[in-house]
Motif scaffolding. Structure first.
Motif, PDB file in Angstrom:
ATOM      1  N   VAL A  31       4.608  -3.982   1.885  1.00 18.05           N
ATOM      2  CA  VAL A  31       5.537  -4.795   2.674  1.00 18.05           C
ATOM      3  C   VAL A  31       6.350  -3.880   3.586  1.00 18.05           C
ATOM      4  CG1 VAL A  31       5.725  -6.729   1.055  1.00 18.05           C
ATOM      5  CG2 VAL A  31       7.268  -4.782   0.827  1.00 18.05           C
ATOM      6  N   ASP A  32       6.736  -4.439   4.724  1.00 15.03           N
ATOM      7  CA  ASP A  32       7.577  -3.693   5.651  1.00 15.03           C
ATOM      8  C   ASP A  32       9.043  -3.905   5.273  1.00 15.03           C
ATOM      9  OD1 ASP A  32       8.375  -6.193   6.681  1.00 15.03           O
ATOM     10  OD2 ASP A  32       7.107  -6.025   8.460  1.00 15.03           O
ATOM     11  N   PRO A  33       9.981  -3.267   5.979  1.00 13.44           N
ATOM     12  CA  PRO A  33      11.396  -3.417   5.635  1.00 13.44           C
ATOM     13  C   PRO A  33      11.912  -4.859   5.682  1.00 13.44           C
ATOM     14  CG  PRO A  33      11.108  -1.482   6.993  1.00 13.44           C
ATOM     15  CD  PRO A  33       9.779  -2.200   6.975  1.00 13.44           C
ATOM     16  N   ASP A  34      11.196  -5.740   6.394  1.00 14.62           N
ATOM     17  CA  ASP A  34      11.588  -7.154   6.448  1.00 14.62           C
ATOM     18  C   ASP A  34      10.954  -7.970   5.325  1.00 14.62           C
ATOM     19  OD1 ASP A  34      13.172  -6.831   8.755  1.00 14.62           O
ATOM     20  OD2 ASP A  34      11.399  -7.003  10.044  1.00 14.62           O
ATOM     21  N   ILE A  37       4.147  -8.755   4.481  1.00 22.75           N
ATOM     22  CA  ILE A  37       2.934  -8.021   4.109  1.00 22.75           C
ATOM     23  C   ILE A  37       2.379  -7.289   5.325  1.00 22.75           C
ATOM     24  CG2 ILE A  37       0.478  -8.322   3.496  1.00 22.75           C
ATOM     25  CD1 ILE A  37       2.129  -8.407   1.044  1.00 22.75           C
ATOM     26  N   VAL A  38       1.997  -6.038   5.119  1.00 23.66           N
ATOM     27  CA  VAL A  38       1.360  -5.214   6.140  1.00 23.66           C
ATOM     28  C   VAL A  38      -0.111  -5.086   5.758  1.00 23.66           C
ATOM     29  CG1 VAL A  38       1.269  -2.894   7.135  1.00 23.66           C
ATOM     30  CG2 VAL A  38       3.487  -3.926   6.579  1.00 23.66           C
ATOM     31  N   GLY A  39      -1.014  -5.255   6.697  1.00 22.28           N
ATOM     32  CA  GLY A  39      -2.432  -5.023   6.452  1.00 22.28           C
ATOM     33  C   GLY A  39      -3.109  -6.086   5.619  1.00 22.28           C
ATOM     34  N   GLU A  40      -2.803  -7.339   5.863  1.00 22.50           N
ATOM     35  CA  GLU A  40      -3.414  -8.418   5.077  1.00 22.50           C
ATOM     36  C   GLU A  40      -4.942  -8.291   5.100  1.00 22.50           C
ATOM     37  OE1 GLU A  40      -3.368 -13.270   4.696  1.00 22.50           O
ATOM     38  OE2 GLU A  40      -1.806 -12.271   5.854  1.00 22.50           O
ATOM     39  N   GLY A  41      -5.530  -8.254   3.902  1.00 20.76           N
ATOM     40  CA  GLY A  41      -6.980  -8.157   3.762  1.00 20.76           C
ATOM     41  C   GLY A  41      -7.548  -6.759   3.883  1.00 20.76           C
ATOM     42  N   ASP A  42      -6.717  -5.733   4.093  1.00 20.87           N
ATOM     43  CA  ASP A  42      -7.192  -4.365   4.329  1.00 20.87           C
ATOM     44  C   ASP A  42      -6.617  -3.424   3.265  1.00 20.87           C
ATOM     45  OD1 ASP A  42      -7.589  -1.713   5.294  1.00 20.87           O
ATOM     46  OD2 ASP A  42      -7.578  -2.419   7.371  1.00 20.87           O
ATOM     47  N   LEU A  43      -7.447  -3.048   2.291  1.00 17.96           N
ATOM     48  CA  LEU A  43      -6.979  -2.196   1.193  1.00 17.96           C
ATOM     49  C   LEU A  43      -6.473  -0.851   1.692  1.00 17.96           C
ATOM     50  CD1 LEU A  43      -6.554  -1.740  -1.837  1.00 17.96           C
ATOM     51  CD2 LEU A  43      -8.913  -0.865  -1.936  1.00 17.96           C
TER      52      LEU A  43
END
Length: 129
Positions: A31-34, A37-43
């Motif tokens: 997750v970012d500071p807000d 989710i960052v990078g949904e679907g990308d391990l």
């Protein structure tokens, strides 16, 4: 090190530590500071962000990855393609000469559902002598 244990690849079978301040970091996800989710679907992207979050959490307690003695990984739908990605990224964060003890577990779900990986750590900041 025990010669009766199998070789470890990128982690230590056993870690000992000197007395110090113990730091317990809750599971970190991508997750970012807000809180998005960052990078949904990308391990790969999620692993990198989760480790950046872990680095920041450690720093907030005055610790670094060099202080980590145990790390636990929880990976949604873990498969053979997951491990090389995790190993590659963790190698940029861990002390490769003295890596922490490590647990990797495949899980059916994480929260929030878009999360693919969660990582938690225990660190020890040695007492100053």
């Amino acid at each position: 090190m025990s010669h009766t244990l199998p070789p470890a690849n990128g982690y230590s079978q056993v870690v000992t530590t000197q007395p110090g301040t113990m730091v317990f970091v809750s599971g970190q996800i991508s997750v970012d500071p807000d809180g998005k989710i960052v990078g949904e679907g990308d391990l790969r992207v999620q692993t990198e962000q989760a480790l950046r979050n872990l680095k920041a959490a450690l720093a907030s307690a005055g610790a670094t990855f060099d202080h980590v003695v145990k790390i636990n990984w929880y990976v949604k739908n873990l498969n053979a393609d997951s491990l090389p990605i995790i190993r590659e990224i963790r190698a940029r964060y861990y002390n490769q000469q003295n890596p922490p003890a490590n647990t990797l577990a495949g899980v059916a779900e994480l929260y929030p559902p878009e999360a693919l990986i969660e990582v938690e750590a225990t660190a020890v900041i040695p007492n100053k002598t």
